[in-house]
Scaffold this motif. Structure first.
Motif, mmCIF file in Angstrom:
data_model
loop_
_atom_site.group_PDB
_atom_site.id
_atom_site.type_symbol
_atom_site.label_atom_id
_atom_site.label_comp_id
_atom_site.label_asym_id
_atom_site.label_seq_id
_atom_site.Cartn_x
_atom_site.Cartn_y
_atom_site.Cartn_z
ATOM 1 N N PHE B 242 0.855 -1.188 0.000
ATOM 2 C CA PHE B 242 0.000 0.000 0.000
ATOM 3 C C PHE B 242 0.886 1.232 0.000
ATOM 4 C CE2 PHE B 242 -2.492 3.388 1.738
ATOM 5 C CZ PHE B 242 -3.731 3.203 1.151
ATOM 6 N N ILE B 243 0.729 2.042 -1.025
ATOM 7 C CA ILE B 243 1.567 3.231 -1.155
ATOM 8 C C ILE B 243 0.674 4.453 -1.111
ATOM 9 C CG2 ILE B 243 3.205 4.463 -2.597
ATOM 10 C CD1 ILE B 243 3.793 1.691 -3.923
ATOM 11 N N LEU B 244 0.898 5.317 -0.165
ATOM 12 C CA LEU B 244 0.221 6.606 -0.144
ATOM 13 C C LEU B 244 1.268 7.665 -0.416
ATOM 14 C CD1 LEU B 244 -2.065 8.544 0.364
ATOM 15 C CD2 LEU B 244 -1.622 8.385 2.802
ATOM 16 N N SER B 245 1.127 8.326 -1.524
ATOM 17 C CA SER B 245 2.153 9.283 -1.931
ATOM 18 C C SER B 245 1.560 10.674 -2.012
ATOM 19 C CB SER B 245 2.727 8.872 -3.284
ATOM 20 O OG SER B 245 3.231 10.008 -3.936
ATOM 21 N N LEU B 246 2.173 11.593 -1.333
ATOM 22 C CA LEU B 246 1.757 12.984 -1.433
ATOM 23 C C LEU B 246 2.795 13.733 -2.253
ATOM 24 C CD1 LEU B 246 1.214 12.129 1.892
ATOM 25 C CD2 LEU B 246 -0.265 14.107 1.509
ATOM 26 N N GLU B 247 2.422 14.070 -3.464
ATOM 27 C CA GLU B 247 3.260 14.936 -4.307
ATOM 28 C C GLU B 247 4.589 14.282 -4.676
ATOM 29 O OE1 GLU B 247 1.512 17.936 -4.890
ATOM 30 O OE2 GLU B 247 2.852 17.818 -6.608
ATOM 31 N N ALA B 248 4.765 12.987 -4.300
ATOM 32 C CA ALA B 248 6.053 12.354 -4.597
ATOM 33 C C ALA B 248 5.971 11.662 -5.948
ATOM 34 C CB ALA B 248 6.405 11.344 -3.522
ATOM 35 N N ASP B 249 6.703 12.185 -6.919
ATOM 36 C CA ASP B 249 6.680 11.633 -8.280
ATOM 37 C C ASP B 249 7.742 10.544 -8.386
ATOM 38 O OD1 ASP B 249 6.358 11.151 -10.907
ATOM 39 O OD2 ASP B 249 7.233 13.024 -11.613
ATOM 40 N N PHE B 250 7.511 9.452 -7.629
ATOM 41 C CA PHE B 250 8.603 8.472 -7.502
ATOM 42 C C PHE B 250 8.787 7.622 -8.749
ATOM 43 C CE2 PHE B 250 4.761 6.688 -5.676
ATOM 44 C CZ PHE B 250 4.657 5.475 -6.326
ATOM 45 N N ARG B 281 -1.506 -1.543 -3.869
ATOM 46 C CA ARG B 281 -2.486 -0.474 -4.092
ATOM 47 C C ARG B 281 -1.766 0.852 -3.925
ATOM 48 N NH1 ARG B 281 -7.543 1.321 -4.336
ATOM 49 N NH2 ARG B 281 -8.502 2.429 -2.593
ATOM 50 N N HIS B 282 -2.113 1.761 -4.804
ATOM 51 C CA HIS B 282 -1.356 3.008 -4.859
ATOM 52 C C HIS B 282 -2.304 4.197 -4.874
ATOM 53 C CE1 HIS B 282 1.226 5.825 -7.597
ATOM 54 N NE2 HIS B 282 1.065 6.327 -6.393
ATOM 55 N N ILE B 283 -2.192 5.016 -3.849
ATOM 56 C CA ILE B 283 -2.994 6.239 -3.792
ATOM 57 C C ILE B 283 -2.063 7.429 -3.941
ATOM 58 C CG2 ILE B 283 -4.283 7.777 -2.258
ATOM 59 C CD1 ILE B 283 -4.689 3.997 -2.226
ATOM 60 N N GLN B 284 -2.419 8.310 -4.852
ATOM 61 C CA GLN B 284 -1.585 9.475 -5.103
ATOM 62 C C GLN B 284 -2.380 10.734 -4.815
ATOM 63 O OE1 GLN B 284 1.575 9.206 -6.064
ATOM 64 N NE2 GLN B 284 2.175 11.241 -6.814
ATOM 65 N N ILE B 285 -1.843 11.566 -3.927
ATOM 66 C CA ILE B 285 -2.445 12.872 -3.678
ATOM 67 C C ILE B 285 -1.476 13.913 -4.207
ATOM 68 C CG2 ILE B 285 -3.354 14.434 -1.935
ATOM 69 C CD1 ILE B 285 -3.824 12.038 -0.152
ATOM 70 N N GLU B 286 -1.878 14.644 -5.238
ATOM 71 C CA GLU B 286 -0.914 15.563 -5.856
ATOM 72 C C GLU B 286 -1.658 16.712 -6.525
ATOM 73 O OE1 GLU B 286 1.230 13.372 -8.791
ATOM 74 O OE2 GLU B 286 -0.543 13.072 -10.055
ATOM 75 N N SER B 287 -0.891 17.719 -6.917
ATOM 76 C CA SER B 287 -1.513 18.883 -7.560
ATOM 77 C C SER B 287 -1.356 18.783 -9.075
ATOM 78 C CB SER B 287 -0.854 20.159 -7.047
ATOM 79 O OG SER B 287 0.547 20.062 -7.250
ATOM 80 N N LEU B 302 -5.114 17.761 -5.169
ATOM 81 C CA LEU B 302 -5.257 18.613 -3.973
ATOM 82 C C LEU B 302 -4.153 19.660 -3.972
ATOM 83 C CD1 LEU B 302 -7.398 18.256 -1.789
ATOM 84 C CD2 LEU B 302 -5.623 17.278 -0.330
ATOM 85 N N LYS B 303 -4.507 20.830 -3.479
ATOM 86 C CA LYS B 303 -3.497 21.885 -3.345
ATOM 87 C C LYS B 303 -2.392 21.435 -2.401
ATOM 88 C CE LYS B 303 -6.104 26.199 -3.780
ATOM 89 N NZ LYS B 303 -6.377 27.448 -3.021
ATOM 90 N N PRO B 304 -1.140 21.775 -2.650
ATOM 91 C CA PRO B 304 -0.048 21.408 -1.750
ATOM 92 C C PRO B 304 -0.321 21.807 -0.300
ATOM 93 C CG PRO B 304 0.846 22.297 -3.755
ATOM 94 C CD PRO B 304 -0.648 22.425 -3.857
#
Lengths: 463, 1032, 285
Positions: B242-250, B281-287, B302-304
């Motif tokens: 499970f990957i939750l990534s905030l703004e990380a363009d890995f 499972r991969h969730i990405q929260i990014e702008s 989402l806004k930074p």
């Protein structure tokens, strides 16, 4: 005279109390006389267009097809549109001279000569495009099955384009000999009237020393008949094969079994329209009103109307089949034609080809010269759009949306198109000044049956 | 005696008059009209008419002979045949690329001593695959704009002079008590580090600063605070469920390298024996819409600033602390709560990745991972790819202001270009006593520095690296330096008085310090990599005051638009801006080439008045936006980006270079100007500017129009529960009123050719594994000499890419919905509306990537229609294209349902109109001699790299054996370059081959199967992990 | 009397047709008929054999058909069978559907062209071929029956006179030749020559006439008033041989005429006098 009986109700096809000699004189007049001002004006304009076209062709060949507007998705556009358009126009000539001959339609005799001339000239235009649209036109001879420097490397007889090569070349040459054979007696007539030595030389050269022996005439008629018999399936096959270019492909909007009849009808449609355009001008300029009568025009209009309706049916059928097939790509292709970025082309086609000819139902309109002239031009515009719609709107949005794009022409391809129009008219104008524009020998055969004076005579004799 | 006859010429002669005699002797009464300038000696000269004619004749024939000389082709044979260079046989050398931004352990393919292609080094554990930039780097070596020797004030000087002058400069400033700064990019090389140390030892006043154009300082600092080690964290994403990534363009350039290889390991569902498949499972929260976001199962724009709140919210939940987190919308809250449940439930194998450029959020994200006891966050490994510390840069400016700045020595950096407008390095350089820039190009910084020390391309240099602690790699030259260049380290050594070469230094250093005894240098040099377990144990600092960090997180206020500056997979930080391959490389997301732009959401665009529209030929246009931040203003074109978070905009680094490149390459705007205090997040104002900008976009239609059989998709749930026919049905046709699958034999109207004998090549493409990075596209360019056509032609939809990666947006929230929508159309009017709607992408669409190249159909529509049989089918399944036979009717391209055929509209080589690498001799050195450069007017397309498959077959033949099962795997450039194994190539007639195994997979389908073209390329249905929660 | 041609000229196709029928019924051997357009029923009236050119055309078509099949079979199946779009190139039959269009076109091509060539050859039509219609009007509005072989001229004349004829020409062979010679070199020139009237007086002498010919167009002959035996006439010198008793007088007279001819020709060419006036000018005695 009983041998020349024709129903009195039939309108005369030759008016103005012509005698055999007068016919001769009338036909020979444009050739023996000298050109008038309008002729020169039109000729200079066409020549100018032609030159411009040549310039554009040279530019294309020296620089690359990239000078056109085509792209990775729409690889054909104006080039093949023009090709099909010109071939289509060509069909009327052969149709009039061959099919109407088989059906013993006497009214064809007034117009078949020019119609055939038009055929040949327009097929020449058509023939240009497959060559210059190639990336490497200097290798165009590779499409003929000749043993070559690369060992046994042959052409591909599965390819509709190759079928085209055979169809078009056969069509061009056959209609050429058909035309020329018919011209021999008329050339002979000019030859025997000629006064200037040079003129006499030329015409005795091209009349192949025709003397009009009874035996020659017998063979002549047989040959014409057989040629007509051959040309009829040929003319149908040519546009069928042209339509195969699209029908045998896999592109939605191209892959359509209705194409062959639909294309042939369209071809006759546009061809007759073009004949109409040209004759309406010519009968004025060369005052041949007595030979190309209102009746001729009306009959032509009727053919235009009928073929126009056939084309209309074809359009509707296409739409229906697309919907009925249940293939989403097919459905979208046609939806996109009518409502997509090129909706204007589609509706231009519809108005010009389907709606406008329907006005011919009114006798008043179809016997009006100005109206016929306008319609004849409108129809040809419409038929150009038909080909454009088929080619471009099918290609620009086919299977994978990622490749969807649009097309807009560059000045070069427009120039080439105008150039061919110029070339066509140059040829036709020269023809109208140097060739017997009416098959006088044939017309003389129907003078007694359909000449107004003889008809009157018969009516008075109560025969 | 015979009387001699006498003839009179006339009767005058008979009458023997006087004048007739002299008349006889000069027949011309009056003098010939000879021109006055004809002097007497000329008249009496020995040259008479005959001679003149002789000379004339001779000279003419001489001239003709002279003009008959044929063109001279100089070919220089080897004087001494070098070892192991056999003409026609490629040699491979293991080396390593590190330019301060990209890092990769690679193999270099050389032909006749020329490096022509980058390949992957399978021996390397973590950095064995190159991205698009790495693959392009080989062309950057053959850059005609390279600096060819040391330069002083624009004049060429000798290295000797440069050395002397610099040493004197260094001494001078030492005496004057001024500081000299050594400004380099991150030094990942142990040996260089040593050299620099000894250099700074020798010259006490020299201070070394490491500086990264795209800075990771915040992460480094945070990591130092949290774990006591100033390095980048390293994640084992192959362990992640499970990957939750905030703004990380890995999957992009996050922290210096892409994690795609490990990430994909868990993204491809493999059914185990109980028929159930698992995938992470991969969730990405990014702008911005990043390729990472577009691969996510759930993507929340989402806004930074809001993201930071979310981070705080999550932290709250996990720590069950209660900070007053500013209100989040309920919908978002619900989502987050569900996510947090999942996060917790997958425990050790879950991870939170954070891409924010501030210490607080980084620390919090570390903390969360600690709370989760995540095993994904490595405790033994750290990444050493970035070490730069921006704060130190200020020292230079301080010293400059205090007048104690002696000089600057720069290597691998371009500060004049890459520093924000607030830091005026240009004027600084113009003032300092001396400045040296070690550079390959006359770039912005070189133009401003006194000395330009021409340094070699990495393919011409030695080097060693440690990217991850214990993971060493070597860099060796693959070609003799093309120009009079010298490496940075070499110079430092010279200046500090060492006599050794850099090579000796590296070797001694390795043999003494790095290599365990018993390991031979040559072996390591051959492998290019060497790993050794010098583990470190990261101890998290649990008694930090996280509350503080949270508070500062929450304090972060947003004003105006939030600009996130990102880097494109294509251009990166802009070092290779003069590389035509990269310029023409379409951005995976926007598919725009030759430009950067402002990405903005539809919503904001409409409000501000920014628009995109298509020209009559389809080409994409936009108006400009003026982006202003403080005094700095940037006028930049606009792309309306689906998925862009409202209130945010994005601009990519790497464009707007002004010096050291060809005019065509001077594209885009320089986003570094807005890169204030090295934070990718900036607050900006946006105004519309009503001028037209012309984009070169290769994909003009963005949605799939609900065409379900182009991209087949399903959810993990369906995949596990429903039968294959439900989610991957083969289209059927009615044969004798019986519905028969199109791939059945009886459907075929022809007798098939026998394809069971010999090799039969197929290519498998797994849509689950493809991240859309585009390395394959560049690899294909390099392998097949694909021409670059330039912006003007791309605008006309004439790109030459043999392999393209289509990107589709869903028009509804998901592609499934699109499909339903289309299928439920009823009636003409509705169909018009629905298709209209389907043309516009959703504001937060699902995204899918699909690599498309020639499908090598067994029943190829293109082959049938070619009048000259220039394209026909090969015995090994390829669809051949005989360029020499092609006359260019373009019928094949029209009749190709996949539109993969590319036409040479112009002559692309040796043509001034196309002034790219194929137009100069240096650039042409990159061309692959095995592949012909196509002429004008012929069609071209993917050939399944037939040159390499044939080479392999030939090799096997020479060795008198059969080509073995997986020998063909890397034959084609695309599959060889694919780090995630999305593309697999091979011989289907060989049952051991991977591609055979993959062809048996349930997910297999063919593109447009119903057309009946029987492609040899097959795709694997994309499976999305919708998790327990329904799609959002 | 094979050196005489009788040309019966008609100005209407129906008249011609009936005339032909009459003459045929009278057993006249019509050598040829020249018409400006195909007159229907003429071939029956002349009982010409039906032409076999259609059959020839069929054979040519068949040749084309076979040629096409052989060529395609050699190229696509025998010489280099390729896998083109998966279409079976194993046998001609399997691949035949794709070849039908070309086969058809070649059939038509061969049939049409070879037939037309045959037509040209059989009717001896080709460029530079000299036309053979005796008078130019036959391509305009005149219909001409050519009779070259007959025994009794009077009888023939009377027969022709029974028909509704427009004009009859009897052309001496030599003058024919002469005329045709003139034709070639001076096309629209007027040519004036001496000929004997076809009729002979009982004593065997005949009238010497002057024949005026303009181009291929109208001909006109006028008596000189001199009546001599042919044996005295030397056509080469255009004068009477010395054997003739009064040759001086006649030749003097001829000299006069000749000079008149010369001057008259000039006058005509300068357009001073018309063709008709020319006749009178030369012989105004």
């Amino acid at each position: 005279m009983g041998s020349h009986y024709e129903a009195p109700i039939r309108a005369p096809l030759v008016t103005g109390n012509k005698s055999y000699h007068q016919i001769t004189v009338d036909v020979a007049r444009p050739i023996e006389g000298s050109a008038n001002k309008q002729w020169w004006i039109v000729f200079i304009i066409s020549l100018g267009l032609f030159m411009w076209g040549i310039g554009c062709i040279i530019y294309t060949i020296s620089t690359g097809i990239g000078t056109w507007g085509v792209n990775k998705t729409v690889n054909w556009a104006w080039d093949i549109t023009n090709f099909v358009w010109w071939v289509g126009i060509g069909h009327a000539g052969t149709l009039i001279s061959a099919v109407l001959l088989l059906f013993r339609q006497k009214w064809r005799m007034g117009i078949n000569r020019s119609a055939e001339a038009m055929t040949i000239f327009s097929v020449i235009q058509a023939g240009l495009f497959p060559v210059i649209h190639m990336g490497r036109p200097w290798l165009a001879y590779w499409i003929v099955p000749i043993p070559n420097t690369f060992g046994s490397l042959w052409v591909n007889f599965n390819s509709p384009l190759l079928w085209d090569v055979f169809a078009i070349s056969t069509y061009l040459t056959v209609s050429l000999v058909f035309w020329w054979t018919g011209l021999l007696p008329d050339f002979a007539m000019i030859r025997d009237r000629a006064v200037k030595p040079f003129q006499k030389k030329i015409y005795s050269l091209i009349s192949f020393g025709w003397s009009g022996r009874a035996k020659d005439w017998q063979r002549f008629e047989e040959v014409s008949l057989v040629l007509a018999g051959l040309a009829t399936p040929l003319v149908l096959s040519v546009h069928t094969i042209v339509s195969f270019d699209f029908a045998t492909s896999v592109i939605p909007g191209w892959h359509t079994t209705i194409f062959p009849p639909y294309f042939v009808a369209g071809a006759i449609f546009s061809g007759f329209a073009m004949v109409q355009t040209l004759l309406l001008v010519m009968r004025k300029v060369c005052n041949l009103e007595d030979y190309i009568t209102l009746q001729h025009i009306e009959l032509m209009n009727i053919v235009i109307m009928i073929t126009g309706s056939i084309v209309g049916c074809a359009y509707i059928t296409e739409l229906f089949i697309a919907w009925y097939s249940g293939v989403e790509y097919e459905q979208y292709a046609f939806l996109n034609r009518a409502t997509g970025p090129y909706w204007w082309a589609y509706w231009a086609m519809m108005t010009c080809n389907v709606f406008s000819p329907q006005l011919m139902w009114f006798k008043k309109l179809r016997t009006s010269i100005t109206f016929s002239f306008i319609i004849s031009i409108v129809v040809n515009i419409g038929m150009w759009f038909e080909r454009f719609v088929i080619i471009v709107t099918s290609l620009h949005r086919d299977y994978l949306p990622s490749s969807w794009t649009q097309f807009s022409p560059e000045f070069v391809e427009i120039g080439i198109f105008l150039g061919t129009i110029g070339f066509f008219f140059v040829l036709f104008l020269l023809y109208s000044r140097t060739f017997p524009v009416i098959a006088q020998a044939e017309v003389k055969t129907i003078l007694k049956s359909s000449g107004d004076n003889y008809k009157k005579l018969r009516d008075n004799n109560g025969k | 005696m015979s009387r001699e006859k006498k003839y009179w010429k006339s009767e005058v002669e008979l009458s023997n008059s006087v004048d007739i005699n002299d008349l006889k002797h000069n027949e011309f009464q009056e003098k010939l009209p000879i021109d006055l300038e004809m002097s007497d000696e000329l008249v009496q000269s020995s040259t008479n008419r005959r001679d003149f004619l002789k000379y004339l004749g001779f000279s003419t024939s001489a001239a003709i002979l002279a003009s008959c000389e044929g063109p001279v082709h100089r070919s220089v044979p080897y004087v001494i045949q070098p070892e192991r260079i056999r003409p026609g046989i490629a040699n491979y050398y293991a080396t390593t690329m590190f330019d301060g931004y990209d890092a990769a352990n690679i193999l270099v393919k050389t032909r006749e001593g020329r490096p022509i292609k980058i390949e992957s080094n399978k021996l390397s554990k973590y950095h064995g695959f190159g991205n698009a930039r790495v693959h392009s780097s080989v062309l950057s070596m053959y850059d005609s704009g390279r600096v060819q020797g040391p330069i002083f004030n624009g004049e060429d000087i000798s290295w000797q002079n440069l050395d002397d002058q610099l040493i004197s400069h260094l001494k001078k400033s030492d005496d004057a008590g001024k500081n000299v700064y050594l400004l380099t990019n991150t030094i990942a090389s142990p040996t260089s580090k040593k050299i620099i140390e000894s250099f700074t030892k020798k010259f006490k006043n020299v201070k070394h600063i490491e500086y990264d154009a795209v800075s990771e300082t915040a992460v480094l600092d945070a990591h130092e605070i949290m774990y006591g080690v100033r390095a980048l964290p390293f994640y084992n994403l192959d362990k992640a469920n499970f990957i939750l990534s905030l703004e990380a363009d890995f999957l992009g350039d996050w922290m210096g390298s892409s994690y795609d290889k490990d990430y994909v390991k868990n993204r491809v569902p493999k059914k185990n024996n109980n028929g159930k498949a698992k995938m992470s499972r991969h969730i990405q929260i990014e702008s911005n819409m990043s390729i990472t976001g577009s691969n996510a199962d759930v993507r929340i724009p989402l806004k930074p600033t809001r993201q930071k709140h979310v981070l705080a919210y999550i932290y709250n939940k996990l720590e069950s602390k209660s900070f007053s987190v500013p209100e989040l919308e309920d919908s978002l809250k619900q989502k987050l709560d569900r996510l947090i449940d999942e996060l917790v439930s997958s425990g050790k194998s879950s991870v939170v990745l954070c891409g924010h450029d501030d210490i607080d959020s980084q620390i919090i994200s570390f903390r969360i991972n600690e709370i989760l006891k995540s095993e994904v966050k490595s405790r033994t490994k750290v990444s050493l790819l970035r070490k730069g510390d921006d704060k130190k840069l200020n020292n230079i400016f301080k010293d400059y202001e205090n007048g104690v700045l002696g000089g600057v020595i720069m290597s691998g950096v371009n500060p004049v270009y890459s520093l924000p407008d607030t830091m005026d390095f240009k004027s600084l350089l113009s003032k300092v006593d001396f400045s040296v820039n070690f550079s390959m190009k006359m770039d912005e910084t070189s133009a401003e520095s006194k000395y330009v020390a021409a340094c070699p391309h990495y393919l011409e240099s030695w080097g060693d690296f440690e990217f991850i602690n214990g993971e060493y790699s070597l860099c060796q030259p693959t070609i003799k330096p093309l120009f009079d260049t010298r490496q940075f380290e070499e110079c430092l050594m010279k200046w500090s008085g060492s006599e050794n070469s850099y090579y000796d230094e590296i070797r001694t250093n390795w043999e003494s310090n790095i290599l365990k005894n018993g390991i031979i240098w040559n072996k390591v040099l051959h492998d290019g990599v060497y790993s050794k377990d010098n583990k470190i144990q990261l101890k998290p600092n649990d008694n930090l005051n996280f509350t503080l960090h949270i508070e500062s997180l929450l304090s972060d206020k947003s004003d105006g638009f939030e600009l996130i500056i990102y880097s494109k997979p294509g251009m990166g930080d802009g070092q290779q801006a003069n590389n035509p391959w990269l310029q023409e490389f379409p951005d995976p997301i926007s598919r725009v080439s030759w430009d950067n732009y402002l990405t903005v959401s539809k919503f904001d665009a409409d409000n501000i008045g920014l628009k995109n529209y298509n020209e009559s030929n389809g080409a994409l246009n936009s108006n400009y936006a003026s982006v202003s931040c403080d005094e700095i203003e940037l006028k930049i074109p606009v792309i309306i980006q689906p998925g862009q978070a409202k209130g945010t905009v994005g601009i990519s680094f790497g464009y707007g270079r002004t010096q050291g490149l060809k005019p065509e390459m001077k594209t885009g705007q320089n986003a570094f100007r807005l890169y204030n205090n090295f934070s990718k997040l900036q607050f900006v104002n946006i105004k519309p500017v009503y001028e037209i900008h012309e984009f070169a976009c290769v994909q003009l239609h963005n949605t799939l129009m609900g065409r379900g059989d182009i991209i087949k998709e399903t959810t993990l749930e369906t995949f596990n529960t429903k039968p294959k026919n439900y989610w991957n049905a083969i289209p059927v046709v009615s044969k004798n009123h019986i519905e028969t699958a199109v791939n059945k034999k009886e459907v075929n109207i022809w007798e098939e050719f026998d394809r069971s004998i010999g090799h039969h090549f197929k290519l498998s493409i797994d849509l689950n594994a493809c991240t859309g990075c585009g390395a394959c596209v560049i690899a294909c360019h390099a392998e097949n000499n694909v021409p670059v056509v330039g912006k003007r032609e791309i605008r006309k939809s004439r790109d030459m890419h043999w392999l393209r990666i289509d990107r589709y947006y869903s028009s509804d929230v998901s592609f499934e919905k699109d499909k339903e929508k289309k299928e439920n159309i009823d009636g003409l009017v509705e169909s018009l509306n629905v298709f209209g709607e389907l043309e516009d992408p959703n504001e937060n669409p699902q995204v899918v990537f699909q690599p498309v190249m020639c499908q090598h159909c067994n029943n190829a529509p293109c082959e049938t229609v070619c009048p000259v049989a220039a394209t026909s089918h090969g015995r090994q399944g390829q669809n051949h294209m005989a360029y020499n036979r092609c006359v260019g009717t373009r019928y094949c391209a029209n009749n190709c349902p996949y539109k993969v055929r590319r036409f040479n509209w112009f002559l692309y080589s040796n043509n001034e109109e196309f002034d790219f690498h194929m137009n100069d001799d240096l650039g042409k050195m990159v061309l692959n001699p095995d592949v012909v450069v196509r002429s004008r007017g012929v069609m071209e397309k993917c050939s399944f790299c037939i040159q390499s498959t044939q080479a392999i077959i030939l090799k096997a033949k020479n060795e008198g054996r059969e080509a073995n099962a997986n020998e063909f795997n890397d034959a084609v450039a695309c599959s060889a370059a694919c780090s995630t194994g999305a593309l697999k190539f091979g011989d289907i007639n060989n049952e051991e081959s991977e591609v055979f195994e993959r062809s048996k997979d349930d997910r297999v389908y063919h593109l447009l199967e119903y057309v009946g073209t029987k492609p040899n390329v097959f795709y694997h249905t994309k499976v999305r992990n919708n998790g327990k929660m329904k799609k959002t | 009397m094979a050196n005489k041609h009788v040309h019966a000229i008609y100005d209407d196709d129906d008249k011609l047709l009936s005339a032909v029928k009459i003459l045929k019924s009278k057993g006249v051997n019509i050598n040829d008929v020249f018409t400006p357009f195909p007159v229907h029923g003429l071939d029956h009236a002349l009982d010409l054999k039906p032409t076999r050119i259609a059959i020839a055309a069929f054979i040519y078509g068949f040749i084309g058909f076979t040629f096409a099949i052989l060529m395609i079979n050699y190229i696509m199946i025998v010489d280099w069978p390729q896998n083109i779009g998966g279409k079976p190139s194993f046998t001609l039959i399997e691949n035949l559907p794709a070849f039908v269009p070309v086969i058809f076109e070649l059939t038509v091509f061969f049939a049409a062209h070879l037939m037309v060539i045959t037509f040209y050859v059989r009717s001896s039509l080709w460029p530079f071929k000299k036309a053979e219609n005796p008078i130019p009007e036959t391509t305009d509005d005149k219909f001409l029956i050519q009779i070259t072989s007959f025994k009794d001229q009077k009888k023939l004349m009377s027969m022709i006179k029974q028909t509704d004829y427009h004009n009859i020409d009897i052309i001496e062979h030599q003058s024919l030749v002469a005329e045709s010679n003139k034709l070639v070199n001076e096309s629209s020139q007027v040519s004036i020559g001496f000929v004997f009237h076809s009729r002979k007086y009982s004593n065997g002498s005949s009238n010497l006439r002057i024949q005026f010919t303009k181009g291929r167009g109208s001909q006109y002959a006028k008596n000189t008033g001199i009546r001599i035996f042919r044996k005295y006439w030397s056509s080469s010198k255009n004068k009477v041989s010395n054997k003739h008793p009064e040759h001086e007088i006649i030749n003097k007279k001829l000299e006069g005429i000749k000079s008149k001819i010369v001057t008259g020709k000039e006058k005509f060419q300068n357009g001073v006098i018309s063709f008709k006036q020319l006749h009178n000018y030369v012989l105004d005695n």
